[in-house]
Design a protein around this motif. Structure first.
Motif, PDB file in Angstrom:
ATOM      1  N   GLN A 172       0.863  -1.162  -0.133  1.00  0.00           N
ATOM      2  CA  GLN A 172      -0.002  -0.119  -0.001  1.00  0.00           C
ATOM      3  C   GLN A 172       0.942   1.337  -0.082  1.00  0.00           C
ATOM      4  OE1 GLN A 172      -2.165  -1.610   3.497  1.00  0.00           O
ATOM      5  NE2 GLN A 172      -4.096  -0.961   2.727  1.00  0.00           N
ATOM      6  N   HIS A 175       1.744   8.277  -0.851  1.00  0.00           N
ATOM      7  CA  HIS A 175       2.436   9.453  -1.548  1.00  0.00           C
ATOM      8  C   HIS A 175       3.070  10.377  -0.339  1.00  0.00           C
ATOM      9  CE1 HIS A 175       3.498  12.707  -4.164  1.00  0.00           C
ATOM     10  NE2 HIS A 175       3.084  11.964  -5.105  1.00  0.00           N
ATOM     11  N   GLY A 201      -1.438   3.665   1.934  1.00  0.00           N
ATOM     12  CA  GLY A 201      -1.772   4.324   0.994  1.00  0.00           C
ATOM     13  C   GLY A 201      -3.077   3.966   0.498  1.00  0.00           C
ATOM     14  N   GLY A 202      -3.514   4.343  -0.640  1.00  0.00           N
ATOM     15  CA  GLY A 202      -5.029   4.426  -0.944  1.00  0.00           C
ATOM     16  C   GLY A 202      -5.349   2.961  -1.899  1.00  0.00           C
ATOM     17  N   GLU A 203      -4.422   2.337  -1.971  1.00  0.00           N
ATOM     18  CA  GLU A 203      -4.706   1.172  -3.192  1.00  0.00           C
ATOM     19  C   GLU A 203      -3.624  -0.066  -2.751  1.00  0.00           C
ATOM     20  OE1 GLU A 203      -3.952  -0.121  -7.779  1.00  0.00           O
ATOM     21  OE2 GLU A 203      -3.565   2.178  -7.252  1.00  0.00           O
ATOM     22  N   ARG A 204      -4.339  -1.361  -2.817  1.00  0.00           N
ATOM     23  CA  ARG A 204      -3.468  -2.484  -2.442  1.00  0.00           C
ATOM     24  C   ARG A 204      -2.844  -3.001  -3.919  1.00  0.00           C
ATOM     25  NH1 ARG A 204      -6.537  -5.925   2.096  1.00  0.00           N
ATOM     26  NH2 ARG A 204      -6.809  -4.348   3.744  1.00  0.00           N
ATOM     27  N   VAL A 205      -1.648  -2.782  -4.097  1.00  0.00           N
ATOM     28  CA  VAL A 205      -1.105  -3.288  -5.618  1.00  0.00           C
ATOM     29  C   VAL A 205       0.032  -4.359  -5.185  1.00  0.00           C
ATOM     30  CG1 VAL A 205       0.541  -1.368  -5.045  1.00  0.00           C
ATOM     31  CG2 VAL A 205      -0.031  -2.484  -7.467  1.00  0.00           C
ATOM     32  N   ARG A 269      -4.213   8.848  -1.828  1.00  0.00           N
ATOM     33  CA  ARG A 269      -4.282   8.634  -3.203  1.00  0.00           C
ATOM     34  C   ARG A 269      -3.909   7.097  -3.549  1.00  0.00           C
ATOM     35  NH1 ARG A 269      -0.530  13.255  -5.119  1.00  0.00           N
ATOM     36  NH2 ARG A 269      -0.838  14.088  -2.834  1.00  0.00           N
ATOM     37  N   GLY A 270      -4.305   6.802  -4.621  1.00  0.00           N
ATOM     38  CA  GLY A 270      -4.074   5.451  -5.246  1.00  0.00           C
ATOM     39  C   GLY A 270      -2.418   5.546  -5.693  1.00  0.00           C
ATOM     40  N   PHE A 271      -2.168   4.292  -6.212  1.00  0.00           N
ATOM     41  CA  PHE A 271      -0.817   4.492  -6.865  1.00  0.00           C
ATOM     42  C   PHE A 271      -0.877   4.529  -8.164  1.00  0.00           C
ATOM     43  CE2 PHE A 271       3.201   2.261  -7.992  1.00  0.00           C
ATOM     44  CZ  PHE A 271       4.180   3.016  -7.435  1.00  0.00           C
ATOM     45  N   ALA A 272      -0.651   5.652  -8.645  1.00  0.00           N
ATOM     46  CA  ALA A 272      -0.909   6.003 -10.266  1.00  0.00           C
ATOM     47  C   ALA A 272       0.411   6.938 -10.502  1.00  0.00           C
ATOM     48  CB  ALA A 272      -2.173   6.743 -10.455  1.00  0.00           C
TER      49      ALA A 272
END
Length: 280
Positions: A172, A175, A201-205, A269-272
């Motif tokens: 996760q 930023h 962070g805002g996304e699990r990747v 935020r997500g991971f972008a």
């Protein structure tokens, strides 16, 4: 002249960089081991040469923010060398993760983080000082981290780069600017929040996908060469030096951010990633 109301340690580091870009909330006294130039961003910064082990200021600050080593900051607070009406300090989710690591050095990191948190909270309870500890996961966004930014730097040097793009362990990434925003929220006059909060962070990747997106954004001229995941696991079983590395790439390192959302308005935020997240 009246001292600045906010005392900050670690302003020259990655999180300090993010805080300066976000804009400093108050006039600041920043303590650094080296002489520093004035910082861009809101708020006046007065630099003082020194470190946490030598800092000793009889003045009581409105608030103190630690962006650096938690154990040294905890000692300074416990000894009374740092006094403030409110304290916000960054720790790490490594406290949860590395405590179960097969690596003795990583277990020691987790133990020191836990001891530092305990000592800091104990000192603040004794003095009646509200204390907030913020525990981020893997930090990204300014090109100063040792994981995704390191991969991008390598990718900029090599047209083809072997990477474990199949690594399944969930991450996760958070930023740095989101962390800066939340540190300001924790310091604000109308938010008196005490306790420790995990800040994922805002996304699990997946770890491999995290690398793929990073290289695509920061080094588009590189062609990543996927290392087959079975080969990575085989190398971990065959070589004790790689065992911990391969195991970590497979582990899910995910955390609950519900308490931080409720108490601090945490909305990461997500991971972008984009090229701007990996400055040259």
């Amino acid at each position: 002249m009246r001292r600045p109301p906010l005392l900050v340690f670690g302003l020259s580091g990655q999180l300090g960089d993010a805080l300066c870009r976000r804009g400093l909330p108050l006039p600041v006294l920043a303590v650094s081991r080296q002489a520093r130039e004035p910082v861009a961003g809101g708020g006046h910064v007065e630099w003082r040469a020194g470190d946490l082990d030598s800092f000793d200021e009889p003045h009581r600050f409105d608030a103190a923010l630690s962006l650096g080593p938690l154990d040294a900051f905890a000692r300074a607070v416990a000894s009374g060398r740092v006094r403030a009406g409110r304290i916000v300090a960054f720790g790490s989710t490594s406290l949860h993760v590395k405590g179960r690591s097969p690596d003795a050095a990583e277990r020691d990191v987790a133990a020191r983080l836990a001891e530092a948190e305990d000592a800091l909270f104990a000192a603040c309870r004794e003095s009646g000082t509200p204390c907030t500890v913020l525990r981020p996961t893997l930090v990204w966004g300014l090109g100063r981290d040792a994981t995704v930014s390191r991969a991008v730097r390598l990718a900029r040097r090599w047209p083809v780069l072997p990477l474990p793009l199949g690594a399944p362990g969930l991450r996760q990434p958070v930023h740095a600017l989101d962390l800066a925003e939340t540190s300001v929220a924790a310091l604000s006059a109308d938010v008196r929040v005490a306790g420790a909060f995990d800040l994922p962070g805002g996304e699990r990747v997946a770890f491999g996908e995290m690398l793929r997106r990073s290289v695509a954004a920061g080094a588009p001229g590189c062609r990543p060469c996927p290392v087959p995941w079975p080969l990575v696991t085989l190398a971990g079983r065959a070589d004790a030096r790689l065992r911990g590395w391969a195991s970590r790439l497979a582990d899910d390192l995910v955390f609950d951010d519900g308490p931080a959302r409720d108490a601090l308005g945490w909305a990461p935020r997500g991971f972008a990633p984009s090229a701007a997240d990996f400055p040259v």
